[in-house]
Write an enzyme that holds these catalytic residues in place. Sequence first.
Site, mmCIF file in Angstrom:
data_model
loop_
_atom_site.group_PDB
_atom_site.id
_atom_site.type_symbol
_atom_site.label_atom_id
_atom_site.label_comp_id
_atom_site.label_asym_id
_atom_site.label_seq_id
_atom_site.Cartn_x
_atom_site.Cartn_y
_atom_site.Cartn_z
ATOM 1 N N ASP A 1 -9.121 -0.198 -9.359
ATOM 2 C CA ASP A 1 -9.919 -0.785 -8.721
ATOM 3 C C ASP A 1 -11.118 -0.313 -7.455
ATOM 4 O OD1 ASP A 1 -10.083 -2.890 -6.555
ATOM 5 O OD2 ASP A 1 -8.140 -2.476 -5.159
ATOM 6 N N LYS B 1 -13.070 -7.533 -7.859
ATOM 7 C CA LYS B 1 -13.383 -8.355 -6.383
ATOM 8 C C LYS B 1 -14.477 -9.090 -6.146
ATOM 9 C CE LYS B 1 -10.612 -4.969 -2.850
ATOM 10 N NZ LYS B 1 -10.162 -4.869 -4.054
ATOM 11 N N GLU C 1 -1.100 0.613 -8.709
ATOM 12 C CA GLU C 1 -3.475 0.683 -8.021
ATOM 13 C C GLU C 1 -3.752 1.267 -8.095
ATOM 14 O OE1 GLU C 1 -4.063 -3.206 -6.667
ATOM 15 O OE2 GLU C 1 -5.542 -2.504 -5.948
ATOM 16 N N ASP D 1 -0.034 -0.135 -4.519
ATOM 17 C CA ASP D 1 -1.852 -0.083 -3.926
ATOM 18 C C ASP D 1 -1.859 1.696 -3.485
ATOM 19 O OD1 ASP D 1 -4.173 0.133 -4.279
ATOM 20 O OD2 ASP D 1 -4.875 -1.674 -3.161
ATOM 21 N N LYS E 1 1.435 -1.598 -0.007
ATOM 22 C CA LYS E 1 0.002 -0.010 0.165
ATOM 23 C C LYS E 1 0.582 1.159 -0.116
ATOM 24 C CE LYS E 1 -3.981 -2.113 0.620
ATOM 25 N NZ LYS E 1 -5.799 -2.276 -0.518
HETATM 26 MG MG MG Z 1 -6.595 -1.818 -4.059
#
Ligand code: MG
Length: 307
Positions: free
Chosen positions: A222, A246, A197, A170, A141
């Site tokens: 995302d 997802k 991302e 991300d 992240k």
């Molecule tokens: Mg993500």
Amino acid sequence: MNTYQFNYSIYQRPFRQPLKTSHGAWKIREGIIIKLTDSAGRSQQGEIAPIPWFGSEAIDRAISCCQQVGEQITTAQIYQIPDDLPACQFGFGSALIAFDADSATSDRSPIDISALLPSGAAAIERIQALSAQGYSTFKWKIGVLPIAQEMAIWTQLMMALPHSAQLRLDANGGLTEPAAEQWLELCSGEIRIEFIEQPLAPDAIDRTIELAQKYHTPIALDESVATFDRLQLVYDRGWRGIYIIKPGIAGFPWRLVAFITRHQLDVVFSSVMETNIGATAALRLASSLQLSRSMGFGVGDWFGDDL
Ligand code: MG
């Protein structure tokens, strides 16, 4: 049309440590395990694991959906679950298709899984331990610490990362445009960066398309494509980069598979921090689509239990 006996149970799983993202800290994963039993006595499970801050329904709405079902549900009723309950659509839908999948043989090669690293400097040591376990794709992240500090950690992280491994960064939509450009610039000379991302806010589609044209570093979306509606919208706006999907909050599994196939999307399937039940359903979809990129399901050790 089939009628199924319906049962469900609600679970709460505390994270070992709160999961820090640019949305804040996430401490407890709440979800629902549902069970459908057909007239022959065969049962299949499904999982409802909402992420409201990602665009799905809240857990309370999912619970009331289950309460309203009562003791029985028909195939037609499952198809009628509305689009504003995407996690419920996935949970019921995946239990339904599992009745067919069960009889099909599944002799596939093991699926390559991407492992989620802790944010900040803790990632450096963790990457070595996870490499030793056989992982070769990692996710870290960014947009959590000040950019200069994070870029310094990134340099160390790249030294710890094996030559054949890949790293995904991300940002969870948390970067300013100048910060996104700095990251894209920094990563453009490093082939082990698979993609960045969601650098910009979810609705900044046109600007993200411009960045994708300007830099070598691939970009994945995302949050921008979190729900099935948004996925369609972003495709129509012209995004032809990578899509992080997802499945757990992307609605009916058969509709998702049809859309990805029809438009030949470059897709990464990703976890909603679900249990094995939801993950197995998502992995089954991934294998039917023969996805080439590693999937973001390497999250088991984020929980203290063994569900
Ligand atoms: Mg993500």
